[in-house]
Design an enzyme around this catalytic site. Sequence first.
Site, PDB file in Angstrom:
ATOM      1  N   THR A 124     -22.848  95.644 -41.997  1.00  0.00           N
ATOM      2  CA  THR A 124     -22.741  96.816 -41.108  1.00  0.00           C
ATOM      3  C   THR A 124     -21.946  96.503 -39.842  1.00  0.00           C
ATOM      4  OG1 THR A 124     -24.730  96.215 -39.879  1.00  0.00           O
ATOM      5  CG2 THR A 124     -25.042  97.572 -41.855  1.00  0.00           C
TER       6      THR A 124
ATOM      7  N   ASP B  72     -14.532  82.113 -38.955  1.00  0.00           N
ATOM      8  CA  ASP B  72     -15.879  82.249 -38.376  1.00  0.00           C
ATOM      9  C   ASP B  72     -16.106  81.111 -37.383  1.00  0.00           C
ATOM     10  OD1 ASP B  72     -18.756  81.810 -38.020  1.00  0.00           O
ATOM     11  OD2 ASP B  72     -18.965  83.430 -39.475  1.00  0.00           O
TER      12      ASP B  72
ATOM     13  N   ASP C  82     -19.299  78.913 -37.829  1.00  0.00           N
ATOM     14  CA  ASP C  82     -19.198  78.004 -38.985  1.00  0.00           C
ATOM     15  C   ASP C  82     -18.238  76.858 -38.687  1.00  0.00           C
ATOM     16  OD1 ASP C  82     -20.897  79.707 -40.267  1.00  0.00           O
ATOM     17  OD2 ASP C  82     -19.457  80.407 -41.765  1.00  0.00           O
TER      18      ASP C  82
ATOM     19  N   ARG D 266     -24.408  89.055 -35.896  1.00  0.00           N
ATOM     20  CA  ARG D 266     -23.789  90.277 -36.403  1.00  0.00           C
ATOM     21  C   ARG D 266     -24.106  90.379 -37.893  1.00  0.00           C
ATOM     22  NH1 ARG D 266     -17.258  91.303 -36.618  1.00  0.00           N
ATOM     23  NH2 ARG D 266     -17.307  89.848 -38.345  1.00  0.00           N
TER      24      ARG D 266
HETATM   25  C1  PRP Z   1     -19.716  85.962 -33.965  1.00  0.00           C
HETATM   26  C2  PRP Z   1     -19.128  85.708 -32.608  1.00  0.00           C
HETATM   27  C3  PRP Z   1     -19.596  86.898 -31.808  1.00  0.00           C
HETATM   28  C4  PRP Z   1     -19.579  88.000 -32.840  1.00  0.00           C
HETATM   29  C5  PRP Z   1     -18.337  88.825 -32.618  1.00  0.00           C
HETATM   30  O1  PRP Z   1     -21.060  85.589 -34.002  1.00  0.00           O
HETATM   31  O2  PRP Z   1     -19.515  84.488 -32.063  1.00  0.00           O
HETATM   32  O3  PRP Z   1     -20.886  86.746 -31.251  1.00  0.00           O
HETATM   33  O4  PRP Z   1     -19.550  87.377 -34.129  1.00  0.00           O
HETATM   34  O5  PRP Z   1     -18.333  89.938 -33.432  1.00  0.00           O
HETATM   35  P1  PRP Z   1     -18.409  91.421 -32.856  1.00  0.00           P
HETATM   36  O6  PRP Z   1     -17.480  91.491 -31.694  1.00  0.00           O
HETATM   37  O7  PRP Z   1     -17.947  92.253 -34.026  1.00  0.00           O
HETATM   38  O8  PRP Z   1     -19.836  91.716 -32.485  1.00  0.00           O
HETATM   39  P2  PRP Z   1     -21.951  85.698 -35.322  1.00  0.00           P
HETATM   40  O9  PRP Z   1     -22.665  87.006 -35.381  1.00  0.00           O
HETATM   41  O10 PRP Z   1     -21.123  85.328 -36.520  1.00  0.00           O
HETATM   42  O11 PRP Z   1     -23.071  84.601 -35.086  1.00  0.00           O
HETATM   43  P3  PRP Z   1     -22.943  83.009 -34.903  1.00  0.00           P
HETATM   44  O12 PRP Z   1     -22.430  82.769 -33.512  1.00  0.00           O
HETATM   45  O13 PRP Z   1     -24.346  82.536 -35.087  1.00  0.00           O
HETATM   46  O14 PRP Z   1     -22.016  82.461 -35.946  1.00  0.00           O
HETATM   47  N1  URA Z   2     -16.872  86.481 -35.658  1.00  0.00           N
HETATM   48  C1  URA Z   2     -16.143  85.365 -35.896  1.00  0.00           C
HETATM   49  O1  URA Z   2     -16.658  84.235 -35.800  1.00  0.00           O
HETATM   50  N2  URA Z   2     -14.845  85.511 -36.218  1.00  0.00           N
HETATM   51  C2  URA Z   2     -14.254  86.720 -36.331  1.00  0.00           C
HETATM   52  O2  URA Z   2     -13.046  86.781 -36.629  1.00  0.00           O
HETATM   53  C3  URA Z   2     -15.030  87.856 -36.082  1.00  0.00           C
HETATM   54  C4  URA Z   2     -16.339  87.711 -35.739  1.00  0.00           C
END
Ligand code: PRP
Ligand code: URA
Length: 210
Positions: free
Chosen positions: A107, A201, A204, A103
């Site tokens: 944006t 997150d 993370d 994500r």
């Molecule tokens: C996080 C999470 C989802 C997304 C949710 O991933 O694991 O995939 O955000 O957000 P949304 O519902 O607004 O789309 P992220 O994009 O942070 O990637 P990551 O798993 O590599 O940390």
């Molecule tokens: N992605 C995450 O990992 N945490 C949130 O709260 C939203 C999006």
Amino acid sequence: MRVHVADHPLITHKLTVLRDKTTPSPTFRALAEELVTLLAYEATRNVTVVPVTVNTPVSEAQGVAIAEPRPLVVPILRAGLGMLEGMVKLVPSAEVGFLGMVRNEETLEPTTYAERLPDDLSDRQCFVLDPMLATGGSLSAAIEFLFKRGAQDVTAICLLGAPEGVAALEKATEGRDVTLVLGALDEKLNEKGYIVPGLGDAGDRLYGTV
Ligand code: PRP
Ligand code: URA
């Protein structure tokens, strides 16, 4: 879309520890795995089975076996990977495909950076794993991807969801056979698109900051 929010003290207890910002990554990873196993019990309620007969030491017994084609489990990288082991422990015969999505934190739009899935998902039951359903953008795109490949039905398992994300997913999957299983439905999203109270997150906390 069918929505199931877990209502079990063991799940709430484990989620509470997961939310705690002092919980270190090793504990966070162990809890994410345990939680998905508990949620998978509900998520697989409608898994397709066929009747089989086995011989017990005493007599014949009628039972069931998971049908072919085998269910497909799809963790959304990177955070969904933290849920994979817990899911395949419960359904060891499942196949696993991968979708990498990230994500844009400005944006909030998702992009797909990796895909390793069977070309033809006709008649497949798919189980998508992602700990967080925030705006719903990532999960909506992932589920659409699977239906375009021919998936029969899709069940998404998320540890936490925001009402905004549930509504967006409902709209995006209208007319599709979709089930959403949530560990908890939180209060809202904040101005940065994070779930409140959430857990921060998830990627993370599982794997460290990128
Ligand atoms: C996080 C999470 C989802 C997304 C949710 O991933 O694991 O995939 O955000 O957000 P949304 O519902 O607004 O789309 P992220 O994009 O942070 O990637 P990551 O798993 O590599 O940390
Ligand atoms: N992605 C995450 O990992 N945490 C949130 O709260 C939203 C999006």
